[in-house]
Design an enzyme around this catalytic site. Structure first.
Site, PDB file in Angstrom:
ATOM      1  N   SER A 250       0.837  -1.180  -0.047  1.00  0.00           N
ATOM      2  CA  SER A 250       0.010   0.132  -0.081  1.00  0.00           C
ATOM      3  C   SER A 250       0.910   1.114   0.030  1.00  0.00           C
ATOM      4  CB  SER A 250      -1.004  -0.315   1.007  1.00  0.00           C
ATOM      5  OG  SER A 250      -2.012   0.641   0.962  1.00  0.00           O
ATOM      6  N   HIS A 392      -7.618  -5.785   0.103  1.00  0.00           N
ATOM      7  CA  HIS A 392      -6.244  -4.969   0.594  1.00  0.00           C
ATOM      8  C   HIS A 392      -5.525  -5.549   1.666  1.00  0.00           C
ATOM      9  CE1 HIS A 392      -3.987  -1.466  -0.239  1.00  0.00           C
ATOM     10  NE2 HIS A 392      -4.181  -1.039   1.066  1.00  0.00           N
TER      11      HIS A 392
HETATM   12  C1  GCU Z   1      -5.242   5.024   1.620  1.00  0.00           C
HETATM   13  C2  GCU Z   1      -4.464   5.728   0.524  1.00  0.00           C
HETATM   14  C3  GCU Z   1      -3.842   4.678  -0.255  1.00  0.00           C
HETATM   15  C4  GCU Z   1      -2.884   3.897   0.542  1.00  0.00           C
HETATM   16  C5  GCU Z   1      -3.676   3.200   1.847  1.00  0.00           C
HETATM   17  C6  GCU Z   1      -2.817   2.401   2.449  1.00  0.00           C
HETATM   18  O1  GCU Z   1      -6.369   4.393   1.287  1.00  0.00           O
HETATM   19  O2  GCU Z   1      -5.616   6.440  -0.089  1.00  0.00           O
HETATM   20  O3  GCU Z   1      -3.150   5.597  -1.055  1.00  0.00           O
HETATM   21  O4  GCU Z   1      -2.281   2.890  -0.324  1.00  0.00           O
HETATM   22  O5  GCU Z   1      -4.302   4.344   2.514  1.00  0.00           O
HETATM   23  O6  GCU Z   1      -1.686   3.063   2.737  1.00  0.00           O
HETATM   24  O7  GCU Z   1      -3.276   1.545   3.072  1.00  0.00           O
END
Ligand code: GCU
Length: 414
Positions: A250, A392
């Site tokens: 992420s 995710h």
């Molecule tokens: C948020 C953000 C993402 C990122 C995520 C994370 O959702 O918008 O860009 O990847 O956090 O780090 O879990």
């Protein structure tokens, strides 16, 4: 600076924001429909800013790659300035446990300290190595959301072979890999309210209290920390610093790609669901967009990046070029079907288009523009990829594929 009050307001808003991925009222405009993508042309990888074709590895490394890296540095992530005053860096192994995980591994806690007259900061880097493998071993370094200071990296009391945070450290050790945890908040807080107290202040010139428009944001600071951890590993006889992969999930996947692009000592990169500002193409504007990112997290990128909000076509780069800057070193990209915010298709396309440079350098890229079937990993390439069912996170299937890919390329002795 007039900017500061505005930024402070943004900070306050950020205090209220969370990493929740449920769409908010303000996200109703987010596009999740392939039929509604904007028409776009990607900037050329193999044509210089002066319009000259790039046909050799030499032209790539001497001309085009430096141009692209300068654009990413100055317009997207922000460059690390020369500090006004030298920074003294010290490494100290503060503890060694040779009986980690039933004596199968060794854990070293390493303190890295930075200091000059403007202040000091410390990182606590954890280094795990297999006890029964010939040293030095290759390793995977992870930009981690989990703190290295608490108990997240203790052996799990009920799940043999796992850290308390659930990661399968036993598999790493068993496959002959070392594992290195670098905590992202050591140098720059995840909570952007703390941004002004970060490592940046050691670099400020007289009178400076905020990075300039082209200077480093949070992701660049995390990347800088990864490189400092690799500096330490170069002095650790148990790790082969020439075979260290950098990975992250992420936000940390974004940081991992930027780390690998900048620091060519990293031998391989793994991007887990890095999405927007990671592997996903800006121009698709699918899921999270530049606007969504800089509204919620104004300091992840440089301030120059704000200028391209709803103006992605004017960006002289797109993210396939970041992946291409990692070439010829192997890169692996991972997506999740339900992780639509991160735009799995855009992540694949970036990886696919980066192949142009891998091929120029005699390496293997992804062969087709179509994403592979869900759950089928492409490992037999210098650009690896999989998309799996689900959302995710990093699940056991993902960890296993990362180790398969790293094993192929870093040739870990099992
Ligand atoms: C948020 C953000 C993402 C990122 C995520 C994370 O959702 O918008 O860009 O990847 O956090 O780090 O879990």
């Amino acid at each position: 600076m007039k900017l500061i009050p505005a930024l402070t307001l943004a900070f306050a808003c950020l205090c209220l924001s969370t990493l929740a991925r449920e769409p908010k009222e303000s996200d109703k405009d987010v596009n999740y429909d392939e039929a509604r993508l904007p028409r776009y042309d990607l900037p050329s990888l193999l044509v210089t800013s002066e319009g000259k074709p790039v046909t050799t590895a030499e032209q790539w490394f001497n001309v085009r790659r430096p141009q692209i890296m300068s654009l990413f540095g100055n317009l997207v992530y922000g460059v690390v300035p020369e500090p006004a005053e030298p920074i003294r860096t010290t490494f100290e192994v503060i503890s060694t446990d040779r009986e980690f995980l039933n004596r199968t591994g060794t854990r070293k806690d390493v303190r890295i300290r930075f200091e000059n007259s403007r202040g000091s900061d410390e990182m606590l880097v954890l280094v795990f190595t297999p006890n029964n493998a010939a040293k030095p071993v290759p390793a995977i370094m992870k930009h981690s959301f989990n703190s290295t200071h608490g108990r997240d990296f203790d052996a799990h009391p009920d799940r043999p072979g796992h850290f308390r945070n659930g990661w399968p450290i036993g598999d790493f050790l068993q496959r002959g890999f070392g594992f290195v945890a670098v905590y992202q908040q050591d140098l720059v807080a995840h909570n952007e309210v703390e941004f002004l107290k970060s490592i940046h202040r050691l670099f400020y010139r007289e009178g400076q209290s905020f990075p300039k428009a082209n200077e480093w944001g949070v992701l660049s600071a995390v990347a800088w920390g990864g490189s400092r951890a690799l500096d330490y590993l170069e002095s650790d006889p148990d790790i082969d610093a020439k075979r260290v992969a950098i990975m992250g999930h992420s936000k940390m996947g974004k940081a991992a790609l930027w780390t690998a692009a900048q620091d060519q000592r990293f031998a391989l990169a793994i991007s887990a669901q890095s999405g927007c500002a990671g592997a996903a193409l800006w121009r698709r504007k699918y899921g999270e967009t530049l606007e969504k990112m800089v509204t919620r997290f104004p300091y992840w990128l440089s301030r120059n990046a704000w200028k391209f909000v709803n103006n992605e076509d004017d960006l002289p780069v797109d993210q396939h070029m970041l992946l291409a800057c990692i070439a010829p070193r192997p890169v692996y990209v991972h997506s999740g079907v339900e992780d639509t915010w991160a735009d799995g298709r855009g992540e694949y396309l970036s990886a696919y288009h980066a192949g142009e440079v891998y091929r120029l350098l005699g390496k293997k890229g992804l062969e087709t523009e179509s994403s592979p079937p869900v759950g089928e990993a492409i490992l037999d390439s210098d650009v690896g990829y999989h998309i799996r069912a689900g959302g995710h996170s990093i699940v056991p299937y993902d960890w296993a594929r990362f180790l398969d890919f790293a094993g192929r390329h870093l040739k870990a002795a099992p």
